[in-house]
Design a protein around this motif. Structure first.
Motif, mmCIF file in Angstrom:
data_model
loop_
_atom_site.group_PDB
_atom_site.id
_atom_site.type_symbol
_atom_site.label_atom_id
_atom_site.label_comp_id
_atom_site.label_asym_id
_atom_site.label_seq_id
_atom_site.Cartn_x
_atom_site.Cartn_y
_atom_site.Cartn_z
ATOM 1 N N LEU A 1 -3.702 -18.855 -5.894
ATOM 2 C CA LEU A 1 -3.020 -18.917 -4.605
ATOM 3 C C LEU A 1 -2.112 -17.705 -4.408
ATOM 4 O O LEU A 1 -2.066 -17.119 -3.318
ATOM 5 N N LEU A 2 -1.411 -17.309 -5.455
ATOM 6 C CA LEU A 2 -0.527 -16.148 -5.363
ATOM 7 C C LEU A 2 -1.327 -14.873 -5.135
ATOM 8 O O LEU A 2 -0.940 -14.009 -4.345
ATOM 9 N N ARG A 3 -2.456 -14.758 -5.811
ATOM 10 C CA ARG A 3 -3.312 -13.584 -5.616
ATOM 11 C C ARG A 3 -3.817 -13.488 -4.184
ATOM 12 O O ARG A 3 -3.940 -12.394 -3.626
ATOM 13 N N LEU A 4 -4.115 -14.619 -3.586
ATOM 14 C CA LEU A 4 -4.651 -14.618 -2.229
ATOM 15 C C LEU A 4 -3.584 -14.330 -1.180
ATOM 16 O O LEU A 4 -3.879 -13.771 -0.122
ATOM 17 N N LEU A 5 -2.337 -14.701 -1.470
ATOM 18 C CA LEU A 5 -1.281 -14.557 -0.470
ATOM 19 C C LEU A 5 -0.544 -13.223 -0.553
ATOM 20 O O LEU A 5 -0.132 -12.674 0.473
ATOM 21 N N LEU A 6 -0.360 -12.692 -1.744
ATOM 22 C CA LEU A 6 0.440 -11.474 -1.898
ATOM 23 C C LEU A 6 -0.076 -10.286 -1.081
ATOM 24 O O LEU A 6 0.722 -9.564 -0.476
ATOM 25 N N PRO A 7 -1.378 -10.031 -1.031
ATOM 26 C CA PRO A 7 -1.836 -8.838 -0.303
ATOM 27 C C PRO A 7 -1.531 -8.851 1.185
ATOM 28 O O PRO A 7 -1.565 -7.793 1.823
ATOM 29 N N VAL A 8 -1.255 -10.012 1.769
ATOM 30 C CA VAL A 8 -1.009 -10.064 3.211
ATOM 31 C C VAL A 8 0.469 -10.291 3.531
ATOM 32 O O VAL A 8 0.813 -10.585 4.673
ATOM 33 N N THR A 9 1.347 -10.139 2.546
ATOM 34 C CA THR A 9 2.776 -10.220 2.825
ATOM 35 C C THR A 9 3.256 -8.915 3.442
ATOM 36 O O THR A 9 2.560 -7.893 3.406
ATOM 37 N N TYR A 10 4.470 -8.932 3.991
ATOM 38 C CA TYR A 10 4.961 -7.797 4.782
ATOM 39 C C TYR A 10 4.962 -6.492 3.987
ATOM 40 O O TYR A 10 4.405 -5.484 4.426
ATOM 41 N N PHE A 11 5.600 -6.498 2.823
ATOM 42 C CA PHE A 11 5.727 -5.251 2.079
ATOM 43 C C PHE A 11 4.386 -4.786 1.529
ATOM 44 O O PHE A 11 4.046 -3.603 1.604
ATOM 45 N N PHE A 12 3.621 -5.695 0.968
ATOM 46 C CA PHE A 12 2.354 -5.300 0.361
ATOM 47 C C PHE A 12 1.395 -4.720 1.398
ATOM 48 O O PHE A 12 0.706 -3.743 1.129
ATOM 49 N N PHE A 13 1.345 -5.322 2.567
ATOM 50 C CA PHE A 13 0.347 -4.895 3.547
ATOM 51 C C PHE A 13 0.903 -3.909 4.568
ATOM 52 O O PHE A 13 0.358 -2.821 4.751
ATOM 53 N N TYR A 14 2.014 -4.262 5.220
ATOM 54 C CA TYR A 14 2.483 -3.435 6.331
ATOM 55 C C TYR A 14 3.359 -2.269 5.865
ATOM 56 O O TYR A 14 3.047 -1.104 6.135
ATOM 57 N N GLN A 15 4.435 -2.563 5.149
ATOM 58 C CA GLN A 15 5.370 -1.501 4.788
ATOM 59 C C GLN A 15 4.735 -0.490 3.845
ATOM 60 O O GLN A 15 4.995 0.708 3.936
ATOM 61 N N TYR A 16 3.906 -0.957 2.919
ATOM 62 C CA TYR A 16 3.240 -0.056 1.978
ATOM 63 C C TYR A 16 1.815 0.273 2.396
ATOM 64 O O TYR A 16 1.068 0.866 1.618
ATOM 65 N N GLY A 17 1.438 -0.114 3.621
ATOM 66 C CA GLY A 17 0.068 0.125 4.050
ATOM 67 C C GLY A 17 -0.026 0.778 5.409
ATOM 68 O O GLY A 17 -0.447 1.929 5.534
ATOM 69 N N ILE A 18 0.377 0.074 6.436
ATOM 70 C CA ILE A 18 0.269 0.610 7.791
ATOM 71 C C ILE A 18 1.259 1.750 7.998
ATOM 72 O O ILE A 18 0.935 2.769 8.612
ATOM 73 N N VAL A 19 2.485 1.593 7.510
ATOM 74 C CA VAL A 19 3.464 2.680 7.551
ATOM 75 C C VAL A 19 3.061 3.712 6.502
ATOM 76 O O VAL A 19 2.957 3.395 5.320
ATOM 77 N N ALA A 20 2.824 4.936 6.946
ATOM 78 C CA ALA A 20 2.247 5.956 6.064
ATOM 79 C C ALA A 20 3.338 6.817 5.444
ATOM 80 O O ALA A 20 3.704 7.863 5.977
ATOM 81 N N ARG A 21 3.862 6.366 4.339
ATOM 82 C CA ARG A 21 4.832 7.151 3.577
ATOM 83 C C ARG A 21 4.354 7.272 2.140
ATOM 84 O O ARG A 21 3.415 6.594 1.728
ATOM 85 N N ASN A 22 5.043 8.117 1.379
ATOM 86 C CA ASN A 22 4.549 8.405 0.030
ATOM 87 C C ASN A 22 4.451 7.162 -0.845
ATOM 88 O O ASN A 22 3.592 7.081 -1.725
ATOM 89 N N TYR A 23 5.311 6.162 -0.592
ATOM 90 C CA TYR A 23 5.251 4.988 -1.460
ATOM 91 C C TYR A 23 4.013 4.132 -1.217
ATOM 92 O O TYR A 23 3.791 3.144 -1.915
ATOM 93 N N ALA A 24 3.179 4.492 -0.232
ATOM 94 C CA ALA A 24 1.895 3.802 -0.076
ATOM 95 C C ALA A 24 1.034 3.960 -1.328
ATOM 96 O O ALA A 24 0.178 3.114 -1.618
ATOM 97 N N LEU A 25 1.271 5.046 -2.056
ATOM 98 C CA LEU A 25 0.517 5.278 -3.289
ATOM 99 C C LEU A 25 0.918 4.326 -4.411
ATOM 100 O O LEU A 25 0.171 4.163 -5.383
ATOM 101 N N LEU A 26 2.093 3.722 -4.291
ATOM 102 C CA LEU A 26 2.594 2.907 -5.396
ATOM 103 C C LEU A 26 1.742 1.670 -5.647
ATOM 104 O O LEU A 26 1.551 1.270 -6.797
ATOM 105 N N MET A 27 1.256 1.034 -4.571
ATOM 106 C CA MET A 27 0.518 -0.207 -4.768
ATOM 107 C C MET A 27 -0.711 -0.010 -5.658
ATOM 108 O O MET A 27 -0.825 -0.636 -6.712
ATOM 109 N N PRO A 28 -1.653 0.853 -5.288
ATOM 110 C CA PRO A 28 -2.817 1.009 -6.176
ATOM 111 C C PRO A 28 -2.459 1.602 -7.531
ATOM 112 O O PRO A 28 -3.020 1.196 -8.556
ATOM 113 N N LEU A 29 -1.507 2.544 -7.567
ATOM 114 C CA LEU A 29 -1.197 3.195 -8.839
ATOM 115 C C LEU A 29 -0.497 2.247 -9.811
ATOM 116 O O LEU A 29 -0.811 2.227 -11.008
ATOM 117 N N LEU A 30 0.447 1.457 -9.316
ATOM 118 C CA LEU A 30 1.123 0.518 -10.214
ATOM 119 C C LEU A 30 0.172 -0.569 -10.699
ATOM 120 O O LEU A 30 0.266 -1.026 -11.844
#
Length: 323
Positions: free
Chosen positions: A113-142
């Motif tokens: 359940l946690l795996r299914l919900l985390l990717p669509v939370t605000y920070f995981f999806f929007y702040q680190y995804g739609i907003v294009a800043r350098n920390y977008a790289l953190l999700m896949p790299l970490l």
């Protein structure tokens, strides 16, 4: 035997279908939301630098004005110099979010359940995804660091190289990578009984990476930010309260409970030192004067007229009133 294994097999198939469905939903949502996002000036500035500046200038001239290592800018040079439209930068960021979501969905040890919900939370999806800043790289790299972490002693170079790549995302990521590197060296020496000579190549490689970051980001003479604030007991107390107890506003008590749960979780996983070092470093980046000068890049005012004329001044006149 088949009757007992059938429910388990059915559950696995259902989970696989749900996981793939969530990844598809994530990708479709990214495609739909990117055109509706109006980039902030700093998002577009990174694109302009990638498009108009040479790789050498990005690394050794403008990085110190950006206050951040240049992996993001270097990634953007590929589409930017190929003539792609500026909106591409947000698609790049969204693609990284989808890749990070895929790693989280298929490779993480979290409950389903946690795996299914985390990717669509605000920070995981929007702040680190739609907003294009350098920390977008953190999700896949970490997540990739987490994937190679269990085999860090059998394949140490794979782990160390991943940490070095993480340090090139931003100053904050550099501290996180450094914290994990310190813990790796300590574990290898103390628990695995590696000799100093065996640790030396990894230490040297990371030291060279750190030296290059310092050389790349050392503040030039023609840059200044807001007046440095002196460290005192009141400011330290306020900072600790805001960072540690203000994470789940407006309920500090719940924040304290979340923090306690995090400490217990990392302790039971044997990685409490990594967590504490990372938190201490992030506090330092915000509140130590020299590091504050580097980390608060949006407050910088380049005094080079050619730079301003070519790449545009950050923000509006009101935003630059302190310059």
């Amino acid at each position: 035997m088949s009757d007992q294994s059938s429910p388990s097999a059915s559950s696995a198939i259902a989970l696989r279908i749900a996981t793939v469905t969530m990844l598809v939903v994530l990708a479709i949502a990214a495609i739909l939301l990117v055109p509706k996002h109006e980039p902030w000036f700093d998002e577009v500035q990174a694109w302009f630098l990638a498009r108009d500046a040479s790789v050498w200038d990005i690394l050794w001239k403008y990085a110190r004005y950006e206050g951040s290592t240049s992996l993001w800018h270097l990634l953007l040079t590929i589409p930017a110099k190929a003539g792609a439209p500026a909106m591409t930068l947000n698609f790049v960021s969204a693609a990284l979010a989808v890749i990070g979501g895929a790693l989280l969905l298929f490779r993480s040890p979290f409950p389903p359940l946690l795996r299914l919900l985390l990717p669509v939370t605000y920070f995981f999806f929007y702040q680190y995804g739609i907003v294009a800043r350098n920390y977008a790289l953190l999700m896949p790299l970490l997540w990739l660091v987490a994937v190679v972490y269990p085999a860090r002693f059998t394949h140490p170079w794979r782990y160390v190289v991943m940490l070095i790549i993480v340090t090139q995302v931003s100053l904050h990521a550099a501290w996180m990578g450094g914290s994990l590197m310190v813990c790796f060296l300590w574990e290898a020496w103390h628990r695995m009984r590696w000799s100093i000579s065996r640790l030396r190549p990894f230490t040297l490689a990371f030291a060279v990476d750190t030296a290059l970051i310092v050389a790349q980001l050392w503040p030039p003479a023609d840059i200044f930010g807001p007046p440095w604030e002196k460290m005192n007991q009141e400011r330290i107390t306020t900072a600790l309260s805001e960072v540690l107890l203000g994470t789940v506003l407006p309920w500090p008590a719940i924040s304290a409970l979340v923090l306690l749960c995090a400490v217990c979780f990392f302790y039971t996983r044997g990685v409490l030192l990594s967590y504490l070092l990372s938190v201490a470093g992030l506090l330092g980046l915000v509140h130590l004067p020299l590091l504050q000068r580097l980390a608060r890049r949006n407050d910088f005012c380049p005094a080079d007229p050619a730079h301003v004329a070519r790449f545009g001044e950050p923000g509006t006149a009101a935003d630059r009133s302190h310059c």
